[in-house]
Design an enzyme around this catalytic site. Structure first.
Site, mmCIF file in Angstrom:
data_model
loop_
_atom_site.group_PDB
_atom_site.id
_atom_site.type_symbol
_atom_site.label_atom_id
_atom_site.label_comp_id
_atom_site.label_asym_id
_atom_site.label_seq_id
_atom_site.Cartn_x
_atom_site.Cartn_y
_atom_site.Cartn_z
ATOM 1 N N LYS A 71 0.818 -1.218 0.000
ATOM 2 C CA LYS A 71 0.000 0.000 0.000
ATOM 3 C C LYS A 71 0.852 1.267 0.000
ATOM 4 O O LYS A 71 0.635 2.178 -0.812
ATOM 5 C CB LYS A 71 -0.936 -0.017 1.212
ATOM 6 N N THR A 73 4.023 1.487 -0.773
ATOM 7 C CA THR A 73 4.794 1.455 -2.023
ATOM 8 C C THR A 73 3.966 2.027 -3.163
ATOM 9 O O THR A 73 4.454 2.829 -3.976
ATOM 10 C CB THR A 73 5.224 0.014 -2.342
ATOM 11 N N ARG A 94 2.105 8.777 6.969
ATOM 12 C CA ARG A 94 2.372 8.711 8.413
ATOM 13 C C ARG A 94 3.850 8.432 8.667
ATOM 14 O O ARG A 94 4.560 7.913 7.808
ATOM 15 C CB ARG A 94 1.548 7.585 9.046
ATOM 16 N N LYS A 105 6.948 -6.462 11.188
ATOM 17 C CA LYS A 105 6.428 -5.861 9.964
ATOM 18 C C LYS A 105 7.505 -5.124 9.172
ATOM 19 O O LYS A 105 7.462 -5.024 7.957
ATOM 20 C CB LYS A 105 5.284 -4.903 10.320
ATOM 21 N N ALA A 273 -3.643 1.777 12.623
ATOM 22 C CA ALA A 273 -5.047 1.696 12.208
ATOM 23 C C ALA A 273 -5.776 0.543 12.871
ATOM 24 O O ALA A 273 -7.005 0.525 12.893
ATOM 25 C CB ALA A 273 -5.145 1.562 10.694
ATOM 26 N N PHE A 301 -3.374 -0.290 7.158
ATOM 27 C CA PHE A 301 -3.955 -1.627 7.034
ATOM 28 C C PHE A 301 -5.058 -1.663 5.962
ATOM 29 O O PHE A 301 -5.036 -0.901 5.012
ATOM 30 C CB PHE A 301 -4.427 -2.150 8.380
ATOM 31 N N PHE A 381 3.441 -8.726 -9.422
ATOM 32 C CA PHE A 381 4.540 -9.637 -9.101
ATOM 33 C C PHE A 381 4.895 -10.404 -10.369
ATOM 34 O O PHE A 381 4.027 -10.675 -11.213
ATOM 35 C CB PHE A 381 4.135 -10.618 -7.993
ATOM 36 N N TRP A 409 7.115 -0.956 -7.609
ATOM 37 C CA TRP A 409 8.202 -1.537 -6.820
ATOM 38 C C TRP A 409 9.424 -1.767 -7.709
ATOM 39 O O TRP A 409 10.545 -1.455 -7.329
ATOM 40 C CB TRP A 409 7.746 -2.855 -6.189
#
Length: 555
Positions: A71, A73, A94, A105, A273, A301, A381, A409
């Site tokens: 998200k 990214t 944030r 994480k 979140a 999230f 991907f 990415w």
């Protein structure tokens, strides 16, 4: 392939004064933290407040899985793509917490070729905002216990103290503690608790305050305890507001940094979140809207948590109106929701995709309830097949959403051009008629049940006896007109992290409720969610080091 931190450390950053210049921010309106970080002055933010607003775009995602969604990214890459297209865009994010950074994480600066930099600074101490919030929180706790020790003129019932200490670290041993042990001069013995800094009401207040005056007013409303008559005792009653505000004076100012492609990014505030309201600061978002044509922001999230709180708490309080929402998913994550183990996600499996796409379906339905246009993007991907991506594309278009593949990415801004074009088309052809999910005048129970049924898909809500009493008391004290901030697992639409996809035939279990009066919402704790996380068996901290003057292993 280079790691994220290796890519970040090889970035060609511009001095932050040059990044600011591209936004027509005068150098003397920056408060510099070295060459590549700066805070925006209060005077500058005041000078642009009457500018017209740009377009507000929220980036959210399906429920997170071990397969990854990307998200942040995507948020960063989309901003970079708009910049490549000659659009004036600012990203509003944030700040990361040290808890997940040293836990499981990892960092929160994006990934691959779509990151904000300096990455190490952002993920560690940055400009000290979280330290200031932690200090203000714990100053209030110290003043509270000192007041009790020094005669307790306010008649505080030590069995009804609700203010907790905080630390920006995952430390389960501090969840439940006893303080005041030792001699009489060492304080009054009582049970106490720690929460992680990002769950502190001070964090929420900082993120929702418009200015110093608003900040101080909110700080004064914080409920720290109840007296023997059952009435609230506030931070203002303790005389704590001025000193707390002094600690937060600089933290209240948004931070300006850049992406790998030198796109401006305003990074400020960082509530989780799952246990808090999950959005960056109102000041950062509003400033970005005033100085750019497009503000790309995100909420933490999945859309059941971060987006719901962005739309029902932040936008409601701040008078913001999102123009579009970008919903991030991956083929791998959808197949994981369809019951496929993580080690088998690289193989084409349309049956699993069809089973798991119900998670995406529910998030699309939820976001459309707010009458905001939705763009779905698949974070690409290399193992994705054409059959799989075509299936997702058709699925989304049939539900009224624009669709795009994102390759940010791997390719940075170039890989986000398709998404940027889909977003621009949406902004030009579809109108946002944003409205919150529920009205202020509903009871607290009705607000909780509205979210549980409409957003999570629950049949209903079960309340513990403690939660029932707490809701009755909060209603009697006049807090029922506030929105609710539900603390829930991020891994499922339900409050059970093991229920993937689109769970049915379940109830939400509410075990505790309390008011964050300064933030302006009622917190509702569900399931087994913890406001002080713990470290995993092998914490990420064990792989972090400094080698030849460079930080390694951060992410």
């Amino acid at each position: 392939m280079k790691s994220d931190i290796e890519i970040a450390q090889s970035a060609q950053m511009k001095p932050i004064t040059e990044v600011a210049k591209a936004l027509e921010i005068p150098e003397d309106e920056l408060e510099l933290y070295g060459k590549y970080k700066a805070k925006l002055s209060d005077e500058y933010m005041d000078s642009v407040k009457d500018n017209p607003n740009g377009k507000l775009v929220l980036v959210t995602a399906i429920n997170p899985t071990p397969a990854g969604e990307g998200k942040t990214t995507t948020t960063v890459g989309l901003g970079q793509a708009l910049g490549r297209m000659g659009k004036k865009a600012v990203i509003a994010l944030r700040e990361p917490s040290l808890g997940p950074c040293f836990g499981i994480k990892g960092g929160a600066a994006g990934g691959g070729n779509a990151q904000v930099v300096p990455m190490e600074d952002l993920n560690l101490h940055f400009t000290g905002d979280f330290h200031a919030i932690t200090s203000a929180n714990n100053l209030l706790a110290a003043l509270l216990d000192n007041h009790i020790q020094q005669g307790n003129q306010l008649g505080i019932d030590t069995r009804s103290v609700v203010w907790k200490r905080c630390l920006d670290m995952n430390d389960r041993a501090l969840r439940n503690i006893v303080i005041g042990l030792g001699a009489k001069a060492d304080g009054v013995v009582r049970e106490d608790h720690f929460i992680i800094t990002v769950a502190s009401e001070i964090m929420a207040i900082l993120c929702l305050a418009n200015d110093m005056e608003d900040l101080k007013e909110r700080l004064g409303k914080i409920v720290v305890a109840y007296n023997f008559n059952g009435d609230v005792v506030t931070a203002k009653d303790l005389g704590a507001v001025g000193s707390m505000a002094a600690l937060l004076k600089d933290a209240l100012k948004p931070n300006l940094i850049q992406t790998l492609e030198n796109t401006p990014a305003i990074v400020h505030g960082g509530p989780f979140a799952n246990i808090a309201h999950g959005c960056n600061s109102v000041r950062a978002t509003k400033t970005a809207l005033k100085i750019a044509d497009y503000c790309i922001t995100e909420a933490g999230f999945g859309a059941d948590l971060g987006a719901e709180k962005f739309l029902d708490i932040k936008c409601r309080m701040a008078g913001l109106k999102p123009d579009a929402i970008v919903l991030v998913a991956t083929v791998r994550a959808l197949k994981y929701n369809g019951g496929i183990p993580k080690d088998q996600l690289s193989t084409e499996n349309l049956d699993a995709l069809k089973k798991g796409i119900v998670n995406l379906e529910k998030h699309i339905e939820n976001l459309q309830k707010y009458d905001v246009p939705v763009v779905v993007t698949l974070n690409s991907f290399i193992t994705d097949t054409k059959a799989e991506t075509d299936f997702v594309k058709d699925f989304c278009i049939n539900r009224g959403c624009n669709f795009a593949i994102s390759e940010v990415w791997e390719k940075g801004g170039e890989g986000g051009i398709e998404l940027a074009k889909a977003l621009l088309d949406t902004l030009e052809t579809k109108e946002s008629n944003y409205h919150p999910l529920y009205k202020d005048e509903l009871s607290l129970e009705d607000k909780i049940e509205t979210i549980a049924k409409e957003i999570y898909g629950a049949d209903g809500v079960n309340y513990s006896s403690t939660a029932k009493k707490q809701l009755e008391k909060l209603t009697k004290l006049g807090f029922s007109n506030m929105p609710v901030c539900i603390a829930k697992t991020q891994y499922s639409l339900s409050d059970d992290p093991t229920l993937l996809g689109r769970p049915k035939n379940f109830n939400i279990e509410v075990r505790e409720c309390y008011v964050s009066a300064g933030a302006g919402f009622v917190v509702v704790i569900t399931g087994q969610i913890m406001t002080m996380p713990g470290l995993p068996k092998v914490p990420a901290a064990l792989g972090i080091d400094v080698v030849d003057g460079k930080i390694t292993g951060l992410f």
